[in-house]
Write an enzyme that holds these catalytic residues in place. Sequence first.
Site, short mmCIF file in Angstrom:
data_model
loop_
_atom_site.label_atom_id
_atom_site.label_comp_id
_atom_site.label_asym_id
_atom_site.label_seq_id
_atom_site.Cartn_x
_atom_site.Cartn_y
_atom_site.Cartn_z
N SER A 1 7.61 3.42 5.34
CA SER A 1 8.78 3.70 5.11
C SER A 1 8.50 3.75 3.22
CB SER A 1 9.90 2.71 5.19
OG SER A 1 11.17 3.57 4.86
N ASP B 1 0.92 -1.09 0.00
CA ASP B 1 -0.22 0.06 -0.10
C ASP B 1 0.93 1.18 -0.15
OD1 ASP B 1 -1.86 -1.83 0.00
OD2 ASP B 1 -2.83 -1.09 2.14
N HIS C 1 5.07 -7.02 -0.52
CA HIS C 1 5.03 -8.52 -1.09
C HIS C 1 6.00 -8.62 -2.46
CE1 HIS C 1 1.31 -10.01 1.32
NE2 HIS C 1 1.47 -8.59 1.46
#
Length: 409
Positions: free
Chosen positions: A378, A191, A267
């Site tokens: 981050s 995200d 991911h």
Amino acid sequence: MAASVGQRCLRLLRGVVPWRSSLLHHENTALSHFLQSLRKLPVRTFYTNARRVHTAPARTLFLLRPLPILLVTGSGYAGYRQYEKYRERELEKLGLEIPPKLAGPWEVALYKSVPTRLLSRAWGRLNQVELPHWLRRPVYSLYIWTFGVNMKEAAVEDLHHYRNLSEFFRRKLKPQARPVCGLHSVISPSDGKILNFGQVKNCEVEQVKGVTYSLESFLGPRNSMEDLPFPPAPPPGSFRNQLVTREGNELYHCVIYLAPGDYHCFHSPTDWTVSHRRHFPGSLMSVNPGMARWIKELFCHNERVVLTGDWKHGFFSLTAVGATNVGSIRIYFDRDLHTNSPRYSKGSYNDFSFVTHTNKEGIPMRKGEHLGEFNLGSTIVLIFEAPKDFNFKLKAGQKIRFGEALGSL
């Protein structure tokens, strides 16, 4: 005649001397009266009061002076920066392009002097403190309200389930919350917000529009040159040629910023094989978009973990960049990785190869497979090789979620 003149001068001198003597006598008398009046004053009381009134507050002011100066200076500078941001927002609303105003060397050095690594380690330990059962809901609710967290997507919605802030930050999602796009070859690994994307030109990568950093400084030298004791100085553009393995391909990049309220796991963005890991210990400066516009080569200053390997079109890399309070970067299949550790010093890097005698290929990763996680939030930077007809399905500044398409052929 001469005698009479001499007598007159003599009488005149005799008249002047008594006059000067009387004048000196009067001055001495006045001075003595003044000194006598001073002696009659309560000298001890006067001196003590002067010390009590002036000396003690002066000492206290001397001790406290650096703090007010620091507070006033810092508040003034912060206010100035907020005004600059407000003015930029207003100009953007009018459709005007604002040239980036970069930080000077002294500003970068001052920021890097802040012990962000130590503060981040302290924050990490604080996050691991188990909260009392009755305190969990108020604390997490405040965080949810502040950063706009959508708990309906979490695998466990009950706030009492999370024993500490660290577990809450690293919460998992429901399996159906992030469907993985099967139509496009590269998906978003996390995200976040798209800061920049496009083709890499002249070995320079844009962290935001108009602010670039060196590709070689960011990734470090290629493995083939690391074994040479004195590697030759590469000609311009040769580092790109080391990465691009196939004729007609180009290098592309994409920068994704994870805000504190985002899902903090990342991911695999495609089907690829990870062959090498490089860990750069570094600073832990904030990587929010405002800082990315202000500090040139921000991502090269910060601690980061670079994973490199190959996909069906050639070179592929994913870099997890640390930030303030995000010193902990975890790669699930790499147990030897320890980020923000005091045993590593800034300005160096350490390598680890996943290619061994028993595993000659590396670590295979499937698109959408769990790869790693941050603590808090981050930045993820993708740099990869692809044919010239590769197209991004993105807009700068858009919000994106893990599993959505980044681009395809």
